[in-house]
Design a protein around this motif. Structure first.
Motif, PDB file in Angstrom:
ATOM      1  N   GLU A 123      20.320   2.279  29.366  1.00 52.76           N
ATOM      2  CA  GLU A 123      20.243   1.502  30.606  1.00 52.76           C
ATOM      3  C   GLU A 123      20.335   2.385  31.847  1.00 52.76           C
ATOM      4  O   GLU A 123      19.867   2.011  32.932  1.00 52.76           O
ATOM      5  CB  GLU A 123      21.330   0.418  30.635  1.00 52.76           C
ATOM      6  N   ASN A 124      20.927   3.571  31.715  1.00 60.03           N
ATOM      7  CA  ASN A 124      21.033   4.486  32.854  1.00 60.03           C
ATOM      8  C   ASN A 124      19.677   5.011  33.312  1.00 60.03           C
ATOM      9  O   ASN A 124      19.533   5.469  34.457  1.00 60.03           O
ATOM     10  CB  ASN A 124      21.945   5.666  32.497  1.00 60.03           C
ATOM     11  N   VAL A 125      18.688   4.943  32.431  1.00 61.99           N
ATOM     12  CA  VAL A 125      17.352   5.429  32.775  1.00 61.99           C
ATOM     13  C   VAL A 125      16.707   4.528  33.831  1.00 61.99           C
ATOM     14  O   VAL A 125      15.736   4.920  34.487  1.00 61.99           O
ATOM     15  CB  VAL A 125      16.489   5.535  31.499  1.00 61.99           C
ATOM     16  N   ARG A 126      17.241   3.319  34.015  1.00 62.02           N
ATOM     17  CA  ARG A 126      16.689   2.419  35.041  1.00 62.02           C
ATOM     18  C   ARG A 126      16.790   3.018  36.441  1.00 62.02           C
ATOM     19  O   ARG A 126      15.946   2.740  37.297  1.00 62.02           O
ATOM     20  CB  ARG A 126      17.426   1.075  34.993  1.00 62.02           C
ATOM     21  N   ASP A 127      17.821   3.811  36.661  1.00 66.67           N
ATOM     22  CA  ASP A 127      17.973   4.473  37.958  1.00 66.67           C
ATOM     23  C   ASP A 127      17.102   5.733  37.941  1.00 66.67           C
ATOM     24  O   ASP A 127      17.550   6.820  37.568  1.00 66.67           O
ATOM     25  CB  ASP A 127      19.440   4.820  38.196  1.00 66.67           C
ATOM     26  N   MET A 169      18.908  -2.543  21.876  1.00 69.12           N
ATOM     27  CA  MET A 169      17.827  -3.488  22.122  1.00 69.12           C
ATOM     28  C   MET A 169      17.957  -4.203  23.465  1.00 69.12           C
ATOM     29  O   MET A 169      18.085  -5.425  23.546  1.00 69.12           O
ATOM     30  CB  MET A 169      17.738  -4.490  20.966  1.00 69.12           C
ATOM     31  N   VAL A 170      17.899  -3.418  24.538  1.00 70.95           N
ATOM     32  CA  VAL A 170      17.842  -4.010  25.866  1.00 70.95           C
ATOM     33  C   VAL A 170      16.433  -4.566  26.083  1.00 70.95           C
ATOM     34  O   VAL A 170      15.467  -4.089  25.471  1.00 70.95           O
ATOM     35  CB  VAL A 170      18.201  -2.980  26.950  1.00 70.95           C
ATOM     36  N   PRO A 171      16.278  -5.592  26.947  1.00 69.46           N
ATOM     37  CA  PRO A 171      14.955  -6.223  27.108  1.00 69.46           C
ATOM     38  C   PRO A 171      13.855  -5.269  27.546  1.00 69.46           C
ATOM     39  O   PRO A 171      12.687  -5.453  27.190  1.00 69.46           O
ATOM     40  CB  PRO A 171      15.223  -7.308  28.164  1.00 69.46           C
ATOM     41  N   ASP A 172      14.198  -4.277  28.355  1.00 72.22           N
ATOM     42  CA  ASP A 172      13.191  -3.349  28.879  1.00 72.22           C
ATOM     43  C   ASP A 172      13.185  -2.013  28.139  1.00 72.22           C
ATOM     44  O   ASP A 172      12.833  -0.975  28.718  1.00 72.22           O
ATOM     45  CB  ASP A 172      13.412  -3.117  30.372  1.00 72.22           C
ATOM     46  N   LEU A 173      13.543  -2.029  26.851  1.00 67.40           N
ATOM     47  CA  LEU A 173      13.649  -0.784  26.088  1.00 67.40           C
ATOM     48  C   LEU A 173      12.345   0.012  26.118  1.00 67.40           C
ATOM     49  O   LEU A 173      12.362   1.236  26.322  1.00 67.40           O
ATOM     50  CB  LEU A 173      14.053  -1.071  24.636  1.00 67.40           C
ATOM     51  N   ASP A 174      11.215  -0.630  25.925  1.00 62.90           N
ATOM     52  CA  ASP A 174       9.949   0.108  25.889  1.00 62.90           C
ATOM     53  C   ASP A 174       9.665   0.799  27.222  1.00 62.90           C
ATOM     54  O   ASP A 174       9.221   1.951  27.260  1.00 62.90           O
ATOM     55  CB  ASP A 174       8.803  -0.837  25.533  1.00 62.90           C
ATOM     56  N   ASP A 175       9.940   0.100  28.317  1.00 59.47           N
ATOM     57  CA  ASP A 175       9.712   0.708  29.637  1.00 59.47           C
ATOM     58  C   ASP A 175      10.628   1.912  29.850  1.00 59.47           C
ATOM     59  O   ASP A 175      10.206   2.942  30.394  1.00 59.47           O
ATOM     60  CB  ASP A 175       9.959  -0.321  30.742  1.00 59.47           C
TER      61      ASP A 175
END
Length: 438
Positions: free
Chosen positions: A178-182, A206-212
């Protein structure tokens, strides 16, 4: 059995009657037995192996050291550890042995105690343990969430310089996916990793935006020329399929760097069709997998209702290996909230892996899983094998067969580096006592 013979300090000698394994002596032409062993003579000169040949039937030359069939293995390669966490158990134990308990205890300890001095002391202690047991190369994951990355990466670089010539030290960044979102922060972290010649990594779930998020990781790794290393699916949840998503991302980006994925526990719980599809994609992507059998056995399926755990928590190494996927086993955590035990001794890891994962009947080339295979996965040419022209880096054991070698801890093994035996006494835990008090 009598004590192991002394190794001369000159760096030039002959080991006669050494028992070597076919998977770890790839250039040796010989008639190996059913367990993959043959007796060989090993010539050492000027710190390198000058020759390996099948043992002669005659009595060894008077100047040779007669090993009488004792096993000689190349020095170990440990491709998945956490030496930044190591040895904090006395001050931050896991309250209930669970994964959640480990996460909480580790995070609280990190926030309160992980100064550069603290991390350096524990890292150095861990490396001294690994070195004494015969490890030549080691990859550690570094907790890299802000602001820890500004502390631990400089310490790692200092350790790598200090240990150069003894342990080939690599590091991989460890952050939750999830840290990759930043994007801005992750870009700075990746730049720091690149400066340190490290490996880019994360823990996937399995976060919703895993592929992104995986697409962003792969794109950044490609732009900076970095290899990748993931923690994936360290759970029994059959819905955890991030290993498959990583493989799909690697194929999507046509990634040409090296990828190691650790744990992959949930794969063993999934329906056959799902599992086989995942393995086919992992094989096509050219990824390597490492199982951490001791830590996974400790954390997975731990129950608090008075009942016994009912699965071993390890991934499908046999099925992976059958598809040509490079598979290794490694130490993982050491005396921290994720695993209360361990000493970075790869003989212990292989001994436990043999029992847990049934790496026997036949033994085949499974010994490569703690030597040559992780060496290749880490990009280390020639690591984990014995061959003429290579460095005289090996371990002489008392055991003369797998059942002898894997039945005892072998604390009096002889570790030879550059043709000279080293001190195999691990450091005393008391050295860290001052770090365990407030």
């Amino acid at each position: 059995m009598t004590a192991l013979p002394p190794i001369p300090a000159s760096g030039s000698f002959v080991l006669a009657g050494a028992r070597v394994h076919s998977s770890l002596t790839p250039d040796l032409k010989a008639q190996f037995d059913g367990d993959g062993f043959v007796l060989a003579d090993i010539d050492v000169a000027d710190g390198r192996i000058s020759a390996i040949a099948p043992a002669t039937p005659a009595e060894p030359h008077a100047a040779a050291i007669d090993l009488k069939g004792r096993i000689v293995l190349p020095c170990f390669v440990d491709c998945h550890t956490h030496i930044d966490k190591g040895h904090i158990w006395p001050r931050s134990p896991n309250p209930d042995g669970s994964f959640k308990g480990a996460l909480g205890a580790n995070e609280a300890d990190r926030r309160a105690r992980w100064s550069a001095r603290d991390v350096a002391r524990r890292m150095d202690f861990s490396l001294r343990c690994a070195y004494a047991h015969g490890t030549k190369a080691l990859r550690t994951h570094l907790d890299s969430g802000a602001p820890q990355e500004e502390i631990s990466w400089p310490v790692f670089e200092e350790m790598r310089a200090r240990w150069k010539g003894r342990i080939e030290l690599q590091a991989s960044a460890l952050v939750g996916i999830e840290n990759v979102r930043d994007a801005a922060w992750f870009g700075r972290l990746a730049g720091r990793v690149a400066v340190a010649r490290g490996v880019l990594g994360s823990v996937t779930y399995m976060v919703p935006d895993l592929d992104d998020l995986l697409d962003r990781m792969f794109s950044v790794a490609i732009s900076l020329g970095l290899d990748l290393d993931f923690h994936a699916d360290e759970t029994d949840n059959v819905g955890a399929i991030s290993l498959k998503r990583i493989a799909e991302a690697a194929l999507r980006h046509r990634f040409e760097g090296k990828i190691i994925v650790g744990h992959c526990c949930s794969l063993a719980r999934q329906p056959d069709a799902e599992m086989l599809d995942t393995l086919d994609k992992v094989a096509r992507a050219g990824m390597a997998v490492v199982s951490l059998p001791m830590c996974n056995l400790y954390l997975q399926d731990r129950r608090h209702d008075g009942t016994t755990p009912r699965w071993r928590g390890v991934t499908l190494l046999h099925e992976m290996k059958a598809r040509g996927i490079p598979v290794s086993v490694a130490s993982d955590n050491t005396r921290d909230p994720f695993y209360a035990y361990g000493d970075l001794d790869m003989l212990e890891v292989y001994r436990m892996a043999t029992r847990i994962l049934h790496l026997d009947h036949p033994v085949g080339d499974w010994p490569k899983a703690v030597a040559a295979t992780p060496g290749r996965a880490m990009g280390l040419a020639g690591a984990g094998v014995l061959r003429a022209g290579g460095p005289a880096d090996f371990i002489v054991f008392k055991g003369r067969s797998w059942t002898e070698l894997l039945s005892r801890p072998e604390p009096d093994r002889i570790v030879v580096r550059d043709g000279r035996h080293i001190d195999v006494r691990p450091p005393d835990y008391a050295e860290l006592d001052d770090l365990m008090v407030e």
